[in-house]
Design a protein around this motif. Structure first.
Motif, PDB file in Angstrom:
ATOM      1  N   ALA A 442      29.319  -1.184  18.781  1.00 51.28           N
ATOM      2  CA  ALA A 442      30.610  -1.284  18.091  1.00 51.28           C
ATOM      3  C   ALA A 442      30.424  -1.058  16.601  1.00 51.28           C
ATOM      4  N   CYS A 443      29.351  -1.644  16.056  1.00 49.33           N
ATOM      5  CA  CYS A 443      29.104  -1.562  14.621  1.00 49.33           C
ATOM      6  C   CYS A 443      28.871  -0.109  14.196  1.00 49.33           C
ATOM      7  N   PHE A 444      28.164   0.651  15.021  1.00 52.32           N
ATOM      8  CA  PHE A 444      27.869   2.020  14.602  1.00 52.32           C
ATOM      9  C   PHE A 444      28.968   3.003  14.961  1.00 52.32           C
ATOM     10  N   VAL A 445      29.828   2.655  15.922  1.00 52.56           N
ATOM     11  CA  VAL A 445      31.057   3.442  16.061  1.00 52.56           C
ATOM     12  C   VAL A 445      31.850   3.298  14.774  1.00 52.56           C
ATOM     13  N   LYS A 446      31.877   2.073  14.258  1.00 61.29           N
ATOM     14  CA  LYS A 446      32.596   1.839  13.016  1.00 61.29           C
ATOM     15  C   LYS A 446      31.934   2.581  11.856  1.00 61.29           C
ATOM     16  N   ALA A 447      30.603   2.432  11.714  1.00 63.05           N
ATOM     17  CA  ALA A 447      29.923   3.028  10.563  1.00 63.05           C
ATOM     18  C   ALA A 447      30.067   4.542  10.565  1.00 63.05           C
ATOM     19  N   PHE A 448      29.844   5.169  11.730  1.00 63.97           N
ATOM     20  CA  PHE A 448      29.942   6.630  11.768  1.00 63.97           C
ATOM     21  C   PHE A 448      31.402   7.066  11.750  1.00 63.97           C
ATOM     22  N   GLY A 449      32.217   6.399  12.566  1.00 70.54           N
ATOM     23  CA  GLY A 449      33.605   6.833  12.722  1.00 70.54           C
ATOM     24  C   GLY A 449      34.399   6.740  11.433  1.00 70.54           C
ATOM     25  N   ILE A 450      34.250   5.632  10.718  1.00 75.11           N
ATOM     26  CA  ILE A 450      35.058   5.468   9.514  1.00 75.11           C
ATOM     27  C   ILE A 450      34.527   6.367   8.394  1.00 75.11           C
ATOM     28  N   THR A 451      33.212   6.546   8.318  1.00 75.43           N
ATOM     29  CA  THR A 451      32.648   7.331   7.222  1.00 75.43           C
ATOM     30  C   THR A 451      32.824   8.831   7.454  1.00 75.43           C
ATOM     31  N   PHE A 452      32.491   9.289   8.644  1.00 75.83           N
ATOM     32  CA  PHE A 452      32.411  10.737   8.853  1.00 75.83           C
ATOM     33  C   PHE A 452      33.614  11.317   9.570  1.00 75.83           C
ATOM     34  N   LEU A 453      34.338  10.503  10.349  1.00 76.88           N
ATOM     35  CA  LEU A 453      35.443  11.059  11.121  1.00 76.88           C
ATOM     36  C   LEU A 453      36.781  10.739  10.450  1.00 76.88           C
ATOM     37  N   GLY A 454      37.859  11.213  11.044  1.00 76.79           N
ATOM     38  CA  GLY A 454      39.175  10.970  10.480  1.00 76.79           C
ATOM     39  C   GLY A 454      39.441  11.877   9.298  1.00 76.79           C
ATOM     40  N   ARG A 455      40.312  11.399   8.411  1.00 75.18           N
ATOM     41  CA  ARG A 455      40.654  12.199   7.229  1.00 75.18           C
ATOM     42  C   ARG A 455      40.183  11.468   5.983  1.00 75.18           C
ATOM     43  N   PRO A 456      39.875  12.211   4.887  1.00 73.42           N
ATOM     44  CA  PRO A 456      39.339  11.574   3.691  1.00 73.42           C
ATOM     45  C   PRO A 456      40.289  10.524   3.125  1.00 73.42           C
ATOM     46  N   ARG A 457      39.723   9.383   2.719  1.00 69.31           N
ATOM     47  CA  ARG A 457      40.563   8.313   2.197  1.00 69.31           C
ATOM     48  C   ARG A 457      40.571   8.297   0.675  1.00 69.31           C
ATOM     49  N   SER A 458      39.812   9.171   0.030  1.00 63.22           N
ATOM     50  CA  SER A 458      39.812   9.208  -1.437  1.00 63.22           C
ATOM     51  C   SER A 458      39.534  10.646  -1.865  1.00 63.22           C
ATOM     52  N   PRO A 459      39.903  11.008  -3.102  1.00 67.05           N
ATOM     53  CA  PRO A 459      39.637  12.383  -3.570  1.00 67.05           C
ATOM     54  C   PRO A 459      38.148  12.703  -3.563  1.00 67.05           C
ATOM     55  N   ALA A 460      37.322  11.699  -3.867  1.00 63.41           N
ATOM     56  CA  ALA A 460      35.881  11.944  -3.889  1.00 63.41           C
ATOM     57  C   ALA A 460      35.387  12.377  -2.519  1.00 63.41           C
ATOM     58  N   ALA A 461      35.905  11.735  -1.466  1.00 63.13           N
ATOM     59  CA  ALA A 461      35.481  12.095  -0.112  1.00 63.13           C
ATOM     60  C   ALA A 461      35.978  13.481   0.253  1.00 63.13           C
ATOM     61  N   ALA A 462      37.151  13.867  -0.259  1.00 65.45           N
ATOM     62  CA  ALA A 462      37.696  15.177   0.079  1.00 65.45           C
ATOM     63  C   ALA A 462      36.878  16.295  -0.557  1.00 65.45           C
ATOM     64  N   LYS A 463      36.231  15.989  -1.713  1.00 62.31           N
ATOM     65  CA  LYS A 463      35.534  17.045  -2.440  1.00 62.31           C
ATOM     66  C   LYS A 463      34.041  17.079  -2.140  1.00 62.31           C
TER      67      LYS A 463
END
Lengths: 671, 318
Positions: A442-463
């Motif tokens: 569960a912890c690593f679904v969270k770590a990978f999923g929130i960091t690498f998947l989905g859409r960027p949550r900040s401009p820094a992540a988008a760039k």
């Protein structure tokens, strides 16, 4: 002949540390230091591998250094060779990673001198063959890693982390000092060869075990001595975090194994194993629960180190329990599981920390709530991180599963133990291990999923942009090793055999190489077997079969469109699940008991334009029940005793006189 | 020759479960409808659904990555391999030693890991809610399942599923408290893992309590077909597991003649039919529970499993 070479290579590492002090202002210095470290680590790795795989006899060397009546003793045996592999593999990959990553270091003068010294000290701890050299190298390892933690010392959080680390390291070394004092006995022979021959009373041996647990456990991160670890490991630059979490904690495990399994000799009482087993189980579950509550990626990984140390100690506790009942075949399985997990954890934890380092370089963020969608700009980093995440979650056919499977198999042998308490502890430890494995996923679904998947949550992540080639080479070499150790576990088990035999009175697992299809058969083939290679092969074949037949006979077309999301497309990226919301169900189920998690919602009345507020309050049980009362008591006592600083000369002299009389009385009564 | 027959039987079993899986889903659906006095769809409806889905375009969310497209194949492969390692009509097939029961549990974990990641991939709130709840459920269901494995392997002296089944078939096992507890734990885990009522509802969409369906909401076309097929395979896996451990009668061993295999298959089909009927009956008779009651349900399963294992640590005869 290998020992002088090993030592001189470590000395070269120390020397280039000195060179870095002078040269760190030059731009090319970083490449030079990391390049030389890489070459030396690879040579050391090769020598250690040759020693272990040839099952060569131990070699010793005494140099006229250190204490004049003792000298400096060094020894290379199967156990230190195995841990040298772990250290230098980690060191080599971290240096390779740093060839690219180190270019972004804002303060190279604070990292470069200490980095090779840190590597050298870890090597020296493993080679030391007397208490003085061991403690000397151990302290140098602590100090050089402390200096690396303080590399970015202007951040207040780092300074606090460094302070706490220093306090805990002092406590640990103090405990080790006392442990060696007990081990050496009244005659004070401090070289390990003499210590092995000393006969100890059961009480003193138990005291030495507990001191060794405190000394090495505080470095490894055993609950409740783990408090400094999740603060200090993330504070260092990422390649150093990888070394501290993936490698230095293993040096601490080495210290425990060396003292308890080798120097203390046969375990005297059965409860030793029970104690270590219980501590390991609690550490595993608490560590992963702490990790689940984090949203700082590096801190999450650091807490996860605590969990994995717990799994290693479960294996060691089982081995002690079996050894105290002369069940050496079962002890061999438990020891193999523990050592295998040592290797595995050093591989995937280094991989994950370096992946985080790549994310940190690309975005400047390590808070998961401000990341997201990095798989699009950084596909290769994402792939390597995914392999590491799957490996640490104990998913077949990767390596994390094999060592946990071996630990389970060792637990299944415990009904043979005669002691009732151990009989109850073992299945409980099994349940804790199973729970921590499931929570880790569960912890690593969270770590990978929130960091690498989905859409960027900040401009820094988008760039963000993909990381450099050196870093990718480092990440993928570790990912490949994770896969290889997972599909060819028999070869690793065979490689571990000499080290296991050394600790276990010669008993080791049966050779695995001759098994058909390289199957892993730890006890007997009617009891259990696992074949990672075939699992991978079958999975690949069925996946390819599905893909080929679908693309050949059914549809092959793809259309892109906005996400469906039950008719709410184009919602803002803020509407995605975050790290906090992903962990919310688990926080409710486990956190409300363990961390007394409380959720506070402030909802303004209708018509009021203010934003609603949501806050989560967590309490750390270890800090609340252990450290906070302890600190409070120390402060209270020292305030009470404060008046002692303002006495007159006459009063001081009478104090001295009183102390002298008391001591003399004590001696007179004791004699 | 014997080796080639063995491989053929192993391959045949792999294909058999793949072909049977949609049927069992259809069987449960039809039974549930008839228990509710509806006519219900045909038994073959899941096959038709799959055929239709396979022919349709994949509509991919703009924010989906390569992981979203690879995950269905990975999930399908992991579950198919796991299901193929569970003895169905015959035990002791040539590759039965590839992975033991612990590894089968872990393979299901691999599939779940990638399904949860796929749920998070498109960055929608439904995917997130499904993934986070699925992992919460799994964090209790997986240890409960492993405790059940402990109980079995302590009794049978092995974690090899094929050997466990043979032990249950031949040795004088008798009625045991620990086995009853393990059965209860496994049934509870099977209900949770297959997203059945009362833990999850396989028939709903657009409901905040859904877990599995929320994760796969963004899938379409052939990807959805693979995921649906994998879900059916998982249901079949748990039914096979329950029947090969607790009602192993009628199962043959590898190397027997054709009649023995045919009897084995007939017995297996009868057991599946009965299992599906019991599942439909149970699902119709009970209401869905709130999501934060699930932890108590599964916590009970974990405790039952642990209790069963502890009893065996106390005495091998319990």
């Amino acid at each position: 002949m290998p020992l002088p070479l090993l030592l001189s290579l470590s000395m070269i590492l120390l020397a280039i540390g000195l060179y870095a002090i002078l040269a760190s202002r030059r731009a090319s210095c970083s490449r030079q230091i990391y390049g030389i470290s890489l070459v030396i680590c690879v040579i050391l790795l090769g020598m250690a591998l040759t020693h272990l795989l040839n099952a060569a006899a131990p070699v010793t060397l005494t140099l006229p250094l250190g204490l004049p009546w003792l000298g400096a003793h060094f020894r290379l045996d199967a156990l230190s060779a195995f841990f040298l592999i772990v250290v230098n593999l980690g060191g080599a990959v971290a240096s390779l990673f740093a060839l690219g990553y180190g270019q972004h270091e804002p303060a190279p003068g604070r990292v470069l001198p200490f980095y090779p010294a840190f590597l050298a000290d870890m090597n020296l701890v493993l080679l030391a063959d007397d208490a003085f050299t061991f403690l000397f190298a151990w302290e140098f390892m602590s100090l050089s890693s402390w200096a690396l933690v303080m590399a970015h010392h202007r951040e207040p959080a780092n300074a606090r982390a460094g302070y706490l680390y220093l306090v805990m390291a002092c406590l640990g070394t103090l405990a080790l000092l006392l442990a060696f004092g007990l081990l050496a006995g009244a005659n004070g022979g401090y070289d390990f060869a003499t210590i092995r021959t000393v006969e100890m009373t059961p009480g003193l041996a138990a005291l030495a075990l507990i001191l060794a647990l405190i000394g090495t456990g505080s470095k490894a991160g055993l609950v409740p001595l783990h408090v400094w670890l999740p603060l200090a490991h993330p504070a260092a630059p990422s390649h150093v975090s990888a070394l501290m979490s993936g490698v230095m904690t293993k040096v601490a495990v080495y210290g425990f194994i060396r003292i308890v399994f080798d120097l203390l000799g046969e375990p005297v009482a059965w409860w030793w194993g029970g104690l270590v087993l219980a501590l390991g189980g609690i550490t595993a579950v608490l560590g992963v629960l702490y990790a689940l509550m984090q949203h700082d990626l590096k801190r999450l990984l650091a807490y996860h180190t605590v969990e994995n140390i717990g799994i290693i100690f479960i294996g060691l506790g089982l081995a002690l329990a079996f050894q105290s009942n002369q069940m050496y075949a079962s002890a061999a399985l438990a020891l193999t599981a523990a050592l295998f997990h040592v290797l595995n954890h050093s591989l995937f934890k280094s991989l994950l920390f370096m992946g985080t380092g790549a994310v940190l370089t690309a975005t400047g963020e390590r808070d998961m709530e401000r990341l997201g969608g990095l798989i699009h700009p950084m596909p290769w980093t994402a792939l390597a991180f995914l392999i590491g995440a799957a490996a640490i979650s104990a998913l077949p056919p990767l390596n994390g599963f094999v060592s946990e499977w071996l630990t389970f198999q060792a637990i299944l042998l415990t009904p043979e133990l005669p002691q009732w308490l151990l009989k109850f502890l073992a299945p409980a430890a099994g349940a804790l291990l199973a729970l921590s494995a499931a929570l880790a996923a569960a912890c690593f679904v969270k770590a990978f999923g929130i960091t690498f998947l989905g859409r960027p949550r900040s401009p820094a992540a988008a760039k963000a942009q993909e990381t450099d080639r050196y870093s990718l080479a480092a990440l993928f070499s570790l990912a490949a090793l994770c896969l290889l150790a997972g599909i060819l576990p028999g070869l690793v088990v065979d490689g571990l055999s000499p080290a296991v035999g050394l600790l276990n009175g010669g008993a080791q697992l049966p050779a695995q190489q001759s098994q058909p299809w390289l199957t892993l058969v730890p006890v007997a083939d009617v009891k259990s077997s696992y074949n990672g290679l075939l699992v991978l092969l079958f999975m690949a074949l069925s996946g390819i079969f599905a893909a080929v037949s679908i693309h050949r006979f059914a549809s092959n077309s793809v259309r892109r469109s906005p996400a469906w999301d039950c008719g709410f497309p184009n919602a803002s990226p803020a509407a995605q699940y975050t790290a906090g919301s992903f962990a919310q169900p688990i926080r409710r189920v486990f956190g409300s008991v363990v961390f007394q998690a409380r959720e506070h919602v402030t909802m303004p009345p209708p018509g009021d334009g203010r934003a609603a507020q949501f806050a989560v309050q967590l309490r750390d049980p270890v800090w609340d029940c252990g450290y906070a009362p302890l600190t409070a008591a120390i402060i209270k006592i020292s305030t009470k005793l404060n008046y002692l600083q303002y006495l007159t000369i006459r009063q001081y002299l009478s104090l001295v006189f009183g102390a002298l009389v008391l001591l003399l009385l004590g001696i007179a009564l004791w004699r | 020759m014997a080796l080639i027959t063995g491989y053929l039987v192993q391959g045949g079993q792999m294909l058999l479960i793949l072909l049977l899986a949609p049927l069992i889903t259809g069987w449960v659906r039809t039974l549930k409808a008839q228990l509710l006095c509806r006519r219900g769809p045909s038994l073959l409806q899941p096959y038709r659904d799959l055929r239709k889905l396979l022919r349709k375009d994949v509509v991919l969310a703009g924010s989906a990555s390569w992981l979203f497209r690879v995950a269905p194949y990975l999930i399908f492969a992991a579950i198919w391999v796991a299901a193929a390692l569970v003895p169905t009509f015959a035990s002791g097939l040539p590759f039965s030693w590839t992975a033991d029961l612990i590894a089968i549990v872990a393979l299901l974990g691999t599939a779940r890991f990638f399904l949860a990641l796929a749920g998070l991939d498109t960055g929608t709130s439904f995917g997130g809610i499904g993934a986070s709840r699925e992992m919460m459920i799994a964090s209790l269901a997986e240890p409960a399942m492993l405790m059940m494995v402990f109980t079995l392997s302590l009794l049978a002296g092995t974690t090899e599923l094929s050997a466990v089944a043979q032990f249950m078939l031949t040795a004088d096992v008798g009625l045991r408290v620990s086995l009853a507890l393990a059965l209860l734990a496994l049934v509870m885990v099977a209900i949770a893992e297959n997203a059945r009522i009362p833990v999850d509802n396989p028939a709903t969409h657009l409901e905040l309590t859904m877990v599995h369906e929320a994760m796969v909401l963004e899938y379409s076309g052939r990807h959805l077909a693979l995921i649906e097929l994998a879900a059916s395979l998982k249901l079949l896996l748990y039914l096979s597991l329950l029947s090969c451990i607790f009602v192993p009668w009628g199962m043959t061993t590898a190397g027997e003649d054709l009649t023995a295999y045919l009897t084995g298959i007939a017995a297996y089909l009868a057991k599946l039919g009965l299992g599906g009927f019991l599942l439909a009956l149970f699902e119709t008779g009970i209401a869905k529970m709130r999501v934060f009651r699930v932890d108590q349900f599964l916590g009970a399963a974990l405790m039952l499993g642990l209790l069963g294992a502890l009893l065996l640590f106390v005495s091998r005869s319990l």
